[in-house]
Enzyme design. Structure first.
Site, PDB file in Angstrom:
ATOM      1  N   ASP A  20     -41.041  -2.095  14.649  1.00 18.91           N
ATOM      2  CA  ASP A  20     -40.654  -2.174  16.047  1.00 18.91           C
ATOM      3  C   ASP A  20     -39.254  -2.772  16.109  1.00 18.91           C
ATOM      4  OD1 ASP A  20     -40.809  -1.926  18.709  1.00 18.91           O
ATOM      5  OD2 ASP A  20     -42.169  -3.614  19.037  1.00 18.91           O
TER       6      ASP A  20
ATOM      7  N   GLU B 222     -34.566   1.665  10.486  1.00 13.91           N
ATOM      8  CA  GLU B 222     -34.881   0.795  11.611  1.00 13.91           C
ATOM      9  C   GLU B 222     -34.312  -0.597  11.319  1.00 13.91           C
ATOM     10  OE1 GLU B 222     -36.544   2.669  13.719  1.00 13.91           O
ATOM     11  OE2 GLU B 222     -37.485   1.340  15.196  1.00 13.91           O
TER      12      GLU B 222
ATOM     13  N   LYS C 291     -46.863  10.976   7.903  1.00 12.63           N
ATOM     14  CA  LYS C 291     -46.024  12.172   7.798  1.00 12.63           C
ATOM     15  C   LYS C 291     -46.640  13.131   6.796  1.00 12.63           C
ATOM     16  CE  LYS C 291     -41.881   9.472   8.754  1.00 12.63           C
ATOM     17  NZ  LYS C 291     -40.761   8.725   8.180  1.00 12.63           N
TER      18      LYS C 291
ATOM     19  N   CYS D  42     -39.209 -39.787  33.087  1.00 14.72           N
ATOM     20  CA  CYS D  42     -38.551 -41.001  33.575  1.00 14.72           C
ATOM     21  C   CYS D  42     -38.264 -40.950  35.070  1.00 14.72           C
ATOM     22  CB  CYS D  42     -37.249 -41.241  32.809  1.00 14.72           C
ATOM     23  SG  CYS D  42     -35.978 -40.016  33.181  1.00 14.72           S
TER      24      CYS D  42
ATOM     25  N   TYR E 186     -36.038   5.169   6.168  1.00 17.79           N
ATOM     26  CA  TYR E 186     -37.263   5.939   5.983  1.00 17.79           C
ATOM     27  C   TYR E 186     -37.126   7.442   6.112  1.00 17.79           C
ATOM     28  CZ  TYR E 186     -37.115   5.297  11.058  1.00 17.79           C
ATOM     29  OH  TYR E 186     -36.714   5.232  12.367  1.00 17.79           O
TER      30      TYR E 186
ATOM     31  N   CYS F 189     -36.959 -35.560  36.080  1.00 20.54           N
ATOM     32  CA  CYS F 189     -37.563 -35.580  34.751  1.00 20.54           C
ATOM     33  C   CYS F 189     -39.004 -36.060  34.879  1.00 20.54           C
ATOM     34  CB  CYS F 189     -36.768 -36.511  33.834  1.00 20.54           C
ATOM     35  SG  CYS F 189     -37.588 -36.789  32.247  1.00 20.54           S
TER      36      CYS F 189
ATOM     37  N   LYS G 123     -44.703   1.381  10.998  1.00 21.45           N
ATOM     38  CA  LYS G 123     -43.852   1.727  12.130  1.00 21.45           C
ATOM     39  C   LYS G 123     -43.212   0.432  12.618  1.00 21.45           C
ATOM     40  CE  LYS G 123     -44.113   3.933  16.697  1.00 21.45           C
ATOM     41  NZ  LYS G 123     -42.916   3.312  17.098  1.00 21.45           N
TER      42      LYS G 123
ATOM     43  N   GLU H 136     -22.755 -18.772  -8.947  1.00 23.48           N
ATOM     44  CA  GLU H 136     -22.082 -17.703  -9.689  1.00 23.48           C
ATOM     45  C   GLU H 136     -21.673 -16.576  -8.750  1.00 23.48           C
ATOM     46  OE1 GLU H 136     -24.137 -17.802 -14.059  1.00 23.48           O
ATOM     47  OE2 GLU H 136     -25.433 -17.608 -12.323  1.00 23.48           O
ATOM     48  N   TYR H 137     -22.564 -16.294  -7.791  1.00 24.99           N
ATOM     49  CA  TYR H 137     -22.223 -15.285  -6.787  1.00 24.99           C
ATOM     50  C   TYR H 137     -20.971 -15.724  -6.008  1.00 24.99           C
ATOM     51  CZ  TYR H 137     -22.233 -12.585  -2.534  1.00 24.99           C
ATOM     52  OH  TYR H 137     -21.838 -11.801  -1.491  1.00 24.99           O
TER      53      TYR H 137
ATOM     54  N   LYS I 243     -50.932   3.959  16.455  1.00 28.92           N
ATOM     55  CA  LYS I 243     -50.582   2.640  16.959  1.00 28.92           C
ATOM     56  C   LYS I 243     -51.711   1.630  16.712  1.00 28.92           C
ATOM     57  CE  LYS I 243     -47.285   2.117  19.368  1.00 28.92           C
ATOM     58  NZ  LYS I 243     -46.658   2.639  20.573  1.00 28.92           N
TER      59      LYS I 243
ATOM     60  N   SER J  78     -38.341  11.462  18.066  1.00 33.32           N
ATOM     61  CA  SER J  78     -39.280  10.365  18.261  1.00 33.32           C
ATOM     62  C   SER J  78     -40.605  10.741  17.601  1.00 33.32           C
ATOM     63  CB  SER J  78     -39.413  10.133  19.763  1.00 33.32           C
ATOM     64  OG  SER J  78     -40.165   8.995  19.989  1.00 33.32           O
ATOM     65  N   LEU J  79     -41.697  10.123  18.000  1.00 34.14           N
ATOM     66  CA  LEU J  79     -43.001  10.427  17.402  1.00 34.14           C
ATOM     67  C   LEU J  79     -44.062  10.431  18.491  1.00 34.14           C
ATOM     68  CD1 LEU J  79     -43.052   8.023  14.309  1.00 34.14           C
ATOM     69  CD2 LEU J  79     -43.031  10.515  14.210  1.00 34.14           C
TER      70      LEU J  79
ATOM     71  N   ARG K  87     -29.399   5.280  17.930  1.00 34.54           N
ATOM     72  CA  ARG K  87     -30.044   6.549  18.247  1.00 34.54           C
ATOM     73  C   ARG K  87     -29.520   7.109  19.559  1.00 34.54           C
ATOM     74  NH1 ARG K  87     -34.476   8.098  21.308  1.00 34.54           N
ATOM     75  NH2 ARG K  87     -35.587   9.897  20.469  1.00 34.54           N
TER      76      ARG K  87
ATOM     77  N   CYS L  57     -32.536 -33.587  31.636  1.00 31.59           N
ATOM     78  CA  CYS L  57     -32.661 -34.963  32.080  1.00 31.59           C
ATOM     79  C   CYS L  57     -31.470 -35.684  31.450  1.00 31.59           C
ATOM     80  CB  CYS L  57     -33.969 -35.575  31.573  1.00 31.59           C
ATOM     81  SG  CYS L  57     -33.961 -37.376  31.634  1.00 31.59           S
TER      82      CYS L  57
ATOM     83  N   CYS M 132     -34.178 -42.282  28.886  1.00 27.84           N
ATOM     84  CA  CYS M 132     -35.467 -41.638  29.193  1.00 27.84           C
ATOM     85  C   CYS M 132     -36.436 -41.838  28.025  1.00 27.84           C
ATOM     86  CB  CYS M 132     -35.251 -40.157  29.450  1.00 27.84           C
ATOM     87  SG  CYS M 132     -36.775 -39.200  29.516  1.00 27.84           S
TER      88      CYS M 132
ATOM     89  N   GLU N  38     -46.409   5.002   6.406  1.00 29.66           N
ATOM     90  CA  GLU N  38     -45.299   4.046   6.439  1.00 29.66           C
ATOM     91  C   GLU N  38     -45.496   3.102   7.618  1.00 29.66           C
ATOM     92  OE1 GLU N  38     -41.754   6.454   6.780  1.00 29.66           O
ATOM     93  OE2 GLU N  38     -42.634   8.001   5.510  1.00 29.66           O
TER      94      GLU N  38
END
Ligand code: IVH
Length: 671
Positions: free
Chosen positions: A114, A175, A292, A413, A227, A410, A112, A30-31, A316, A77-78, A133, A428, A433, A110
């Site tokens: 990466d 992020e 925060k 073989c 965030y 290899c 963090k 349908e989408y 961390k 940053s933090l 950023r 190889c 082989c 929250e």
């Protein structure tokens, strides 16, 4: 125009249901239908295409360079904390800056993520700009790239029924990340295609977003969480961070479902402990939690130290990294002959799991990182990703470490190894082989391919070792006696295996084609090819140009296919498969018999759009009953395009190639 607006809103809403809420309310078909209708209207009225149209998520014209974007406020940053004690010290420092040091503060917790920080600008609810950023002041304009992220709202609120009006100018921060479950497979396919592997999911996210050609970004599975507010006009943005997160969510932004509101630091400490296990179950890398102060005006009034706001801190996690010794590098032979290095490590416990092996991706990476046997290496484990070597600890070398040599032969073989020019991978090249053969058999019999029940990896090894199988076709020439010679094979097991093998002869040709293991020809491409060409024999004689003319087939795939069929060994295997009774041609419903006139003999049709009375399958059957052929894509060999309502790109292509276009009535006339 009204219809297009309605379709855009509907489609964006369903993307949101699917990619943000994980709770679709319509089927994929349908989408697809809604999307097709919009594409149709946009093709007819290109001047009415708007930037928030979901069709614009496919990527835009490549850029020469990224433009620079000045952020409306510094992208901070933090500071880091590493223990709950650090957290209390942070609270005490804040207390000294406040008139009432004991004032009750609440906190948001929250994850963090990466990933890669991005800054998103909305004007009157419309996504108008996205930037990296950069240095915190100036970033790169990656708007077309960010537009391709299905989870990023093109317009807020996403839900057209929502009464929440966004500010006329709004800048938020989030992020972008690369889902872990896609990372390994993505790197493998990159290596197969001769490109360098990404070191980790974070680099993959950054490399995928910072592409001058946004269609490349569109093909990568990037997503994001939002965030923070960076800038806005008006006064309907709440003061509490918790309320801000909820507002972002209500507008339709993807917001982490794991955010929490904590009344005190004890609650934060508990959340931190819970995260130690939670992080391993998530599909993205989380390297800590962000705490925060909920009262944002108060938090902001505390100012910042360098680039770190005082009102928030990152706690961390202990690193998922450990050092251990690299004992050896073993070479694994892949199905396509890739000689892939793998690290054998002195066992080490990382985040509750014993790690003995790690991926090394390829020899270029080993050279780049200067990893040596005997080195102490830093090993990283993240979520479900296979552990990998971050790099050697050079300072503790004692001189006994040995450089890692690229394989010249290899290991299975003994044939010389080759590195095609421009490729990272070493191969190889010996199609006989035994190690490659085992991998190819494993692949051939696997679920996604010929799905032969009772045939496992161990069986593949035994059969090749005993010399009972020299190529995949030999599977169909095994008999009871052969199998009796194998260790652990009793009557019942043998019967089951032979039944499984016999049953697999009935698999449709697209399964067989995918099972052959031709590079870049998986199940999707195999189906495309046979829809267009009808059978494996037609594919075997197709030229490079003919293959590239098929929608969805690129030059790399086309070369891979023609090379494969040009190989005598491969042709011989095919003939053995044919002789064993496997199906090479797609089934034709009710083949034309003598009594039926065949007015369409020699004509090739392509069907597109919705016909007034016939379904596509019915139209196809009708054409085939009258001697015609139906293929999946328009080329110069197409005799007629049978087009119904809402025909798409095939219609455009047929018009370009001057191919006559029929409607259902005209077809009936011909019959
Ligand atoms: S807030 C006050 N919240 O971590 C604004 N940052 O090490 C400061 N990050 O540069 C950022 N998740 O790229 C914030 N929930 C989150 C985050 C987050 C990930 C990243 C962000 C930041 C880095 C700091």
């Amino acid at each position: 125009m009204e219809q297009m607006t309605r379709l855009r809103d509907q489609i964006n809403y369903h993307l949101y249901r699917y990619h943000v809420l994980d709770a679709p309310v319509i089927s994929d078909a349908e989408y697809d239908e809604l999307y097709r209708q919009l594409v149709e209207l946009e093709a007819a009225h290109p001047q009415l295409i708007t930037p928030d149209s979901p069709t614009q998520r496919a990527g835009a014209e490549p850029l020469g360079a990224f433009a620079k974007v000045s952020h409306p406020a510094p992208i901070l940053s933090l500071a880091n904390a590493f223990s709950v004690a650090d957290l209390h010290a942070w609270r005490a420092r804040i207390g000294r800056l406040l008139p009432d040091s004991d004032v009750a503060l609440t906190f948001t917790v929250e994850p963090k993520l990466d990933g890669l920080s991005v800054v998103l600008t909305y004007r009157d609810g419309l996504f108008v700009q996205g930037a990296t950023r950069g240095n915190g002041e100036v970033g790169e304009d990656v708007t077309p790239n960010l537009r391709t992220l299905r989870s990023l709202p093109q317009r807020i609120p996403v839900d057209p029924a929502s009464a929440l009006i966004p500010p006329p100018y709004l800048v938020v921060r989030g992020e972008v990340f690369f889902p872990l479950d896609k990372f390994e497979a993505f790197n493998l396919s990159r290596m197969e295609a001769g490109a360098a592997a990404y070191m980790n999911p974070r680099n993959a996210a950054s490399g995928s977003l910072r592409q001058l050609d946004s269609t490349i970004t569109a093909a990568r599975p990037l997503t994001l969480y939002v965030y923070d507010f960076v800038a806005w006009q008006g006064d309907n943005v709440p003061d509490q961070q918790w309320a801000r997160l909820e507002l972002l969510r209500a507008w339709g932004f993807p917001v982490s479902p794991h955010n929490r509101h904590c009344p005190d630091l004890d609650c934060v400490a508990i959340a931190y402990e819970e995260w130690a296990t939670l992080r391993n179950s998530l599909n993205y890398e989380v390297d800590g939690i962000v705490i925060k102060i909920n009262d944002r005006p108060l938090a902001d009034s505390l100012g910042f130290v360098g680039k770190d706001p005082r009102g928030a801190i990152a706690l961390k996690f202990p690193a998922q990294e450990k050092t251990t010794k690299l004992l050896d590098v073993v070479v694994n032979v892949g199905r396509t002959g890739v000689l892939a290095p793998a690290a054998a490590l002195e066992a080490v416990e990382i985040g509750g799991v014993i790690v003995r092996n790690a991926t090394l991706h390829n020899y270029d990476e080993i050279a780049r990182k200067d990893i040596r046997i005997g080195d102490t290496v830093l090993v990283k484990r993240a979520g479900e990703v296979i552990p990998y070597i971050v790099g050697p600890v050079v300072d503790v070398r004692d001189g006994s470490e040995l450089p890692i040599q690229k394989p010249t032969h290899c290991p299975a073989c003994g044939e010389p190894a080759v590195q095609p020019p421009g490729e990272v991978a070493i191969y190889c090249d010996n199609s006989a082989c035994p190690a490659q053969l085992v991998r190819r058999i494993e692949y051939f019999v696997s679920r996604g391919a010929m799905d032969i029940e009772g045939f496992g990896g161990q069986t593949a090894v035994l059969l090749t070792e005993k010399g009972l199988i020299h190529d995949i076709a030999d599977i169909y020439y095994l008999n009871k006696e052969d199998l009796h010679a194998l260790e652990g094979f009793k009557d019942k097991k043998i019967d089951n295996l032979l039944t499984g093998i016999a049953a697999s002869k009935q698999r449709p040709p697209e399964r067989l084609l995918a099972a052959l293991g031709i590079r870049f020809v998986g199940s999707v491409v195999a189906a495309l090819l046979l829809d267009a060409l009808g059978g494996i024999d037609e594919l075997a004689v197709a030229t490079q140009e003919e293959l590239e003319a098929i929608e969805g087939i690129g030059p790399g795939t086309a070369v891979s296919i023609t090379t494969w069929f040009a190989n005598d060994n491969n042709r011989a295997v095919l003939e053995k498969l044919r002789a064993a009774g496997l199906t090479f041609a797609k089934a034709r419903p009710a083949a034309a018999d003598d009594t039926q006139p065949t007015p369409l003999a020699g004509l090739t049709f392509v069907i597109t759009g919705a016909l007034p009375t016939l379904s596509r399958d019915e139209a196809k059957a009708l054409i085939e009953q009258h001697g015609g052929k139906v293929t999946g894509s328009v080329s110069k060999n197409t005799s007629y395009l049978l087009a119904g309502e809402n025909a798409g790109s095939k219609l455009t292509k047929a018009q370009q190639l001057n191919i006559p276009i029929l409607d259902e009535a005209a077809l009936r006339q011909m019959l």
